[in-house]
Design a protein around this motif. Structure first.
Motif, mmCIF file in Angstrom:
data_model
loop_
_atom_site.group_PDB
_atom_site.id
_atom_site.type_symbol
_atom_site.label_atom_id
_atom_site.label_comp_id
_atom_site.label_asym_id
_atom_site.label_seq_id
_atom_site.Cartn_x
_atom_site.Cartn_y
_atom_site.Cartn_z
ATOM 1 N N ALA A 83 51.666 40.462 108.146
ATOM 2 C CA ALA A 83 51.715 39.853 106.814
ATOM 3 C C ALA A 83 50.337 39.880 106.149
ATOM 4 O O ALA A 83 50.214 40.216 104.967
ATOM 5 N N LEU A 84 49.291 39.559 106.909
ATOM 6 C CA LEU A 84 47.936 39.564 106.355
ATOM 7 C C LEU A 84 47.495 40.974 105.959
ATOM 8 O O LEU A 84 46.897 41.172 104.893
ATOM 9 N N CYS A 85 47.791 41.943 106.795
ATOM 10 C CA CYS A 85 47.400 43.323 106.487
ATOM 11 C C CYS A 85 48.169 43.869 105.287
ATOM 12 O O CYS A 85 47.588 44.553 104.433
ATOM 13 N N MET A 86 49.451 43.563 105.220
ATOM 14 C CA MET A 86 50.243 44.014 104.079
ATOM 15 C C MET A 86 49.755 43.349 102.795
ATOM 16 O O MET A 86 49.688 43.988 101.738
ATOM 17 N N ALA A 87 49.390 42.074 102.886
ATOM 18 C CA ALA A 87 48.843 41.372 101.722
ATOM 19 C C ALA A 87 47.534 42.023 101.283
ATOM 20 O O ALA A 87 47.269 42.160 100.087
ATOM 21 N N TRP A 88 46.718 42.453 102.253
ATOM 22 C CA TRP A 88 45.453 43.105 101.911
ATOM 23 C C TRP A 88 45.693 44.425 101.167
ATOM 24 O O TRP A 88 44.972 44.758 100.229
ATOM 25 N N LYS A 109 48.115 45.004 99.149
ATOM 26 C CA LYS A 109 48.436 44.611 97.771
ATOM 27 C C LYS A 109 47.186 44.161 97.023
ATOM 28 O O LYS A 109 47.020 44.454 95.842
ATOM 29 N N MET A 110 46.287 43.444 97.705
ATOM 30 C CA MET A 110 45.043 43.005 97.047
ATOM 31 C C MET A 110 44.200 44.204 96.636
ATOM 32 O O MET A 110 43.623 44.219 95.547
ATOM 33 N N ALA A 111 44.120 45.200 97.500
ATOM 34 C CA ALA A 111 43.348 46.398 97.164
ATOM 35 C C ALA A 111 43.951 47.095 95.946
ATOM 36 O O ALA A 111 43.223 47.577 95.074
ATOM 37 N N ASP A 119 54.631 43.531 90.314
ATOM 38 C CA ASP A 119 55.290 43.682 91.612
ATOM 39 C C ASP A 119 54.341 43.375 92.767
ATOM 40 O O ASP A 119 54.757 42.831 93.786
ATOM 41 N N SER A 120 53.067 43.726 92.613
ATOM 42 C CA SER A 120 52.104 43.435 93.678
ATOM 43 C C SER A 120 51.912 41.937 93.851
ATOM 44 O O SER A 120 51.796 41.446 94.979
ATOM 45 N N TRP A 121 51.877 41.193 92.751
ATOM 46 C CA TRP A 121 51.753 39.727 92.843
ATOM 47 C C TRP A 121 52.982 39.135 93.528
ATOM 48 O O TRP A 121 52.873 38.230 94.355
ATOM 49 N N ALA A 175 53.170 37.080 97.250
ATOM 50 C CA ALA A 175 53.830 35.798 97.505
ATOM 51 C C ALA A 175 54.850 35.939 98.630
ATOM 52 O O ALA A 175 54.980 35.052 99.472
ATOM 53 N N GLY A 176 55.537 37.066 98.676
ATOM 54 C CA GLY A 176 56.489 37.308 99.754
ATOM 55 C C GLY A 176 55.818 37.393 101.112
ATOM 56 O O GLY A 176 56.331 36.883 102.104
#
Length: 94
Positions: free
Chosen positions: A51-56, A58-60, A70-72, A76-77
């Motif tokens: 989850a943390l890596c996938m969120a990163w 999206k942040m990039a 969609d990235s935001w 949240a997901g």
């Protein structure tokens, strides 16, 4: 820009609706991803790490295009996936 409330609502709908139907239970799916990454990386990986890596990721992407809604929503997901009790997270008590 989409409101925070709508981002969270849409993320919740995706996690418990379309994405759940497409990929199966999110916790199980993230555990499966973690097992695959563990083989590739030759180290233990948890679903929380996924989850943390996938969120990163999206942040990039958001750093290049902060208005990509969609990235935001996906961010949240991923937060919901990180929670030990998904139902609590969906209710806002995580």
């Amino acid at each position: 820009m989409i409101s925070r409330e709508n981002i969270l609502k849409k993320a919740s709908e995706l996690v418990t609706g379309d994405r759940d139907k497409e990929y199966g239970d999110a916790f199980t799916n993230f555990n499966d991803i973690a097992q695959g990454w563990a083989l590739i990386l030759k180290k233990q990986v948890t679903r929380e790490d996924v989850a943390l890596c996938m969120a990163w990721v999206k942040m990039a992407r958001l750093a290049k295009n902060p208005s990509h809604q969609d990235s935001w929503i996906d961010m949240a997901g991923f937060y919901i996936h990180k929670c030990p009790d998904r139902q609590q997270c969906l209710l806002g008590s995580c």
